[in-house]
Design a protein around this motif. Structure first.
Motif, PDB file in Angstrom:
ATOM      1  N   LYS A 111       0.799  -1.432  -0.098  1.00 43.10           N
ATOM      2  CA  LYS A 111       0.055   0.277  -0.127  1.00 43.10           C
ATOM      3  C   LYS A 111       0.521   1.433   0.060  1.00 43.10           C
ATOM      4  N   LYS A 112       1.719   0.917   0.737  1.00 45.86           N
ATOM      5  CA  LYS A 112       2.933   2.560   0.388  1.00 45.86           C
ATOM      6  C   LYS A 112       2.990   2.695  -0.563  1.00 45.86           C
ATOM      7  N   HIS A 113       4.083   1.456  -1.385  1.00 44.96           N
ATOM      8  CA  HIS A 113       4.919   1.158  -2.649  1.00 44.96           C
ATOM      9  C   HIS A 113       4.136   1.968  -3.397  1.00 44.96           C
ATOM     10  N   VAL A 114       2.168   1.674  -3.250  1.00 42.20           N
ATOM     11  CA  VAL A 114       1.106   2.209  -4.513  1.00 42.20           C
ATOM     12  C   VAL A 114       1.314   2.993  -4.451  1.00 42.20           C
ATOM     13  N   ALA A 115       1.766   4.244  -4.114  1.00 42.05           N
ATOM     14  CA  ALA A 115       1.424   5.658  -4.009  1.00 42.05           C
ATOM     15  C   ALA A 115       2.713   5.744  -4.551  1.00 42.05           C
ATOM     16  N   HIS A 116       3.356   5.800  -4.853  1.00 40.23           N
ATOM     17  CA  HIS A 116       4.798   5.722  -5.632  1.00 40.23           C
ATOM     18  C   HIS A 116       4.714   5.416  -7.289  1.00 40.23           C
ATOM     19  N   LEU A 117       4.024   4.160  -7.332  1.00 38.10           N
ATOM     20  CA  LEU A 117       3.654   4.082  -8.693  1.00 38.10           C
ATOM     21  C   LEU A 117       2.703   4.520  -9.759  1.00 38.10           C
ATOM     22  N   ALA A 118       3.101   4.910 -11.442  1.00 35.98           N
ATOM     23  CA  ALA A 118       2.263   5.802 -11.981  1.00 35.98           C
ATOM     24  C   ALA A 118       0.767   5.826 -12.516  1.00 35.98           C
ATOM     25  N   PRO A 119      -0.197   6.085 -13.440  1.00 34.06           N
ATOM     26  CA  PRO A 119      -1.387   5.672 -13.211  1.00 34.06           C
ATOM     27  C   PRO A 119      -1.202   4.168 -13.741  1.00 34.06           C
ATOM     28  N   ASN A 120      -0.711   4.559 -14.841  1.00 35.38           N
ATOM     29  CA  ASN A 120      -0.550   3.262 -15.500  1.00 35.38           C
ATOM     30  C   ASN A 120       0.712   2.167 -15.663  1.00 35.38           C
ATOM     31  N   GLY A 121       1.310   2.859 -14.530  1.00 35.31           N
ATOM     32  CA  GLY A 121       2.831   1.777 -14.092  1.00 35.31           C
ATOM     33  C   GLY A 121       2.342   0.365 -13.494  1.00 35.31           C
ATOM     34  N   LYS A 122       3.281  -0.712 -13.447  1.00 34.60           N
ATOM     35  CA  LYS A 122       2.322  -1.960 -13.641  1.00 34.60           C
ATOM     36  C   LYS A 122       3.757  -2.753 -12.470  1.00 34.60           C
ATOM     37  N   ILE A 123       3.275  -3.744 -11.611  1.00 35.68           N
ATOM     38  CA  ILE A 123       4.604  -4.110 -10.286  1.00 35.68           C
ATOM     39  C   ILE A 123       4.409  -5.441 -10.728  1.00 35.68           C
ATOM     40  N   VAL A 124       5.542  -6.028 -10.317  1.00 34.61           N
ATOM     41  CA  VAL A 124       5.701  -7.472 -11.515  1.00 34.61           C
ATOM     42  C   VAL A 124       6.470  -8.080 -10.097  1.00 34.61           C
ATOM     43  N   ALA A 125       5.796  -9.017  -9.778  1.00 29.76           N
ATOM     44  CA  ALA A 125       6.314 -10.102  -8.674  1.00 29.76           C
ATOM     45  C   ALA A 125       5.704 -11.488  -9.060  1.00 29.76           C
ATOM     46  N   SER A 126       7.327 -12.525  -8.317  1.00 30.94           N
ATOM     47  CA  SER A 126       6.956 -13.895  -8.093  1.00 30.94           C
ATOM     48  C   SER A 126       6.865 -14.403  -6.846  1.00 30.94           C
ATOM     49  N   ILE A 127       5.881 -15.183  -6.324  1.00 29.40           N
ATOM     50  CA  ILE A 127       5.356 -16.009  -5.462  1.00 29.40           C
ATOM     51  C   ILE A 127       5.496 -17.309  -5.295  1.00 29.40           C
ATOM     52  N   PRO A 128       6.016 -17.954  -3.846  1.00 26.04           N
ATOM     53  CA  PRO A 128       5.785 -18.983  -4.106  1.00 26.04           C
ATOM     54  C   PRO A 128       4.916 -20.062  -3.907  1.00 26.04           C
ATOM     55  N   ASN A 129       4.187 -20.327  -4.148  1.00 28.67           N
ATOM     56  CA  ASN A 129       2.778 -21.559  -3.909  1.00 28.67           C
ATOM     57  C   ASN A 129       2.604 -22.040  -3.116  1.00 28.67           C
ATOM     58  N   VAL A 130       1.749 -21.712  -1.595  1.00 30.27           N
ATOM     59  CA  VAL A 130       2.455 -23.338  -1.113  1.00 30.27           C
ATOM     60  C   VAL A 130       1.608 -24.107  -1.373  1.00 30.27           C
ATOM     61  N   ARG A 131       0.339 -23.789  -2.272  1.00 23.20           N
ATOM     62  CA  ARG A 131      -0.458 -25.095  -2.117  1.00 23.20           C
ATOM     63  C   ARG A 131      -0.012 -26.589  -3.402  1.00 23.20           C
ATOM     64  N   TYR A 132       1.420 -26.679  -3.537  1.00 25.93           N
ATOM     65  CA  TYR A 132       2.304 -27.255  -3.657  1.00 25.93           C
ATOM     66  C   TYR A 132       2.178 -28.524  -3.947  1.00 25.93           C
ATOM     67  N   PHE A 133       1.952 -29.641  -4.612  1.00 30.90           N
ATOM     68  CA  PHE A 133       1.299 -31.045  -4.098  1.00 30.90           C
ATOM     69  C   PHE A 133       2.327 -31.241  -3.244  1.00 30.90           C
ATOM     70  N   ALA A 134       3.820 -31.153  -3.446  1.00 30.12           N
ATOM     71  CA  ALA A 134       5.380 -31.483  -2.191  1.00 30.12           C
ATOM     72  C   ALA A 134       4.640 -30.967  -0.973  1.00 30.12           C
ATOM     73  N   VAL A 135       4.569 -29.921  -0.374  1.00 33.63           N
ATOM     74  CA  VAL A 135       4.095 -29.335   1.025  1.00 33.63           C
ATOM     75  C   VAL A 135       2.600 -29.724   1.342  1.00 33.63           C
ATOM     76  N   LEU A 136       1.712 -30.237   0.555  1.00 31.96           N
ATOM     77  CA  LEU A 136       0.706 -31.486   0.933  1.00 31.96           C
ATOM     78  C   LEU A 136       1.372 -32.013   1.369  1.00 31.96           C
ATOM     79  N   SER A 137       1.282 -33.082   0.650  1.00 31.25           N
ATOM     80  CA  SER A 137       1.916 -34.513   1.363  1.00 31.25           C
ATOM     81  C   SER A 137       3.111 -34.152   2.151  1.00 31.25           C
ATOM     82  N   GLN A 138       3.574 -33.254   2.836  1.00 32.89           N
ATOM     83  CA  GLN A 138       3.954 -33.040   3.820  1.00 32.89           C
ATOM     84  C   GLN A 138       3.432 -32.921   4.929  1.00 32.89           C
TER      85      GLN A 138
END
Length: 229
Positions: A111-138
């Motif tokens: 929320k703080k950083h979005v204020a510094h984003l241009a009106p037509n700006g974009k956020i690019v992100a990579s995030i791990p997926n905890v629904r991954y089968f190996a995690v569920l198997s654990q």
């Protein structure tokens, strides 16, 4: 340490993240790379994506010093407490390459950083997926074992499914412009011909899966481009 990664792993800090570079929107002149490491991704933004001004934020002091060789400005410190010295709407693109899961309050930072984003700006992100089968198997076997890297990296403070990732960004006024993924090769071997389908892996059985739900179980990381809603 406010949840930020402070490893001595040189490979971690020197990664260029080619898959992230492919997501940087054309015309992104001013870019903020949050958790910039040694500056390799930001360097790629300048050399391959045409960025004119790249700012990095990095908690690790040694990595921040290295990043100064490649980026236009590097701010060393805790992103959760820093106030950015830039005008509102200054950045065309803000990058979070595997950083939001390391934060105590990623929603507040966004929320703080979005204020510094241009009106037509974009956020690019990579995030791990905890629904991954190996995690569920654990979990089926009663385990939640942290590792040096990966989805259960011992420095991860937050865990997200795709729905929770999108909810996090929606709370900051953002909607998805693109959703990509990194998927385990096993998906192509086990993908059924028809849906809904069941998945059986060891003691884990999940029934009635749609094609997207089935694929999601083999996605270990999502790649997102977010824009203002």
């Amino acid at each position: 340490m406010a949840g930020q990664k402070d490893k001595s792993n040189r490979e971690y800090y020197n990664s260029a993240r080619v898959e992230m570079l492919s997501l940087i929107p054309q015309g992104s002149r001013r870019i903020l790379d949050v958790g910039c490491g040694a500056g390799e991704l930001g360097k790629g933004c300048k050399e391959l994506c045409g960025a004119e001004y790249v700012v990095g934020i990095e908690y690790n002091k040694q990595a921040a010093e290295l990043a100064q060789n490649s980026l236009d400005k590097v701010i060393q410190g805790d992103v959760e407490t820093l106030e950015l010295p830039f005008a509102q709407g200054f950045f065309d693109c803000i990058i979070y390459a595997d950083i939001l899961e390391h934060l105590i309050n990623p929603d507040v930072v966004l929320k703080k950083h979005v204020a510094h984003l241009a009106p037509n700006g974009k956020i690019v992100a990579s995030i791990p997926n905890v629904r991954y089968f190996a995690v569920l198997s654990q979990l089926v076997d009663g385990h939640w074992t942290y590792e040096e890297q990966g989805i259960l990296d011992r420095d991860h403070l937050r865990f997200f499914t795709l729905k929770e990732m999108l909810a996090l960004f929606a709370d900051a006024g953002l909607k998805p412009g693109f959703i990509g993924d990194n998927v385990k090769d096993l998906y192509n071997k086990l993908k059924p011909d028809e849906f809904p389908a069941d998945l059986r892996l060891g003691r884990l059985t999940i029934s009635g899966l749609s094609e997207q739900e089935f694929r999601d179980l083999f996605v270990f990381q999502y790649l997102l481009v977010m824009e203002r809603g």
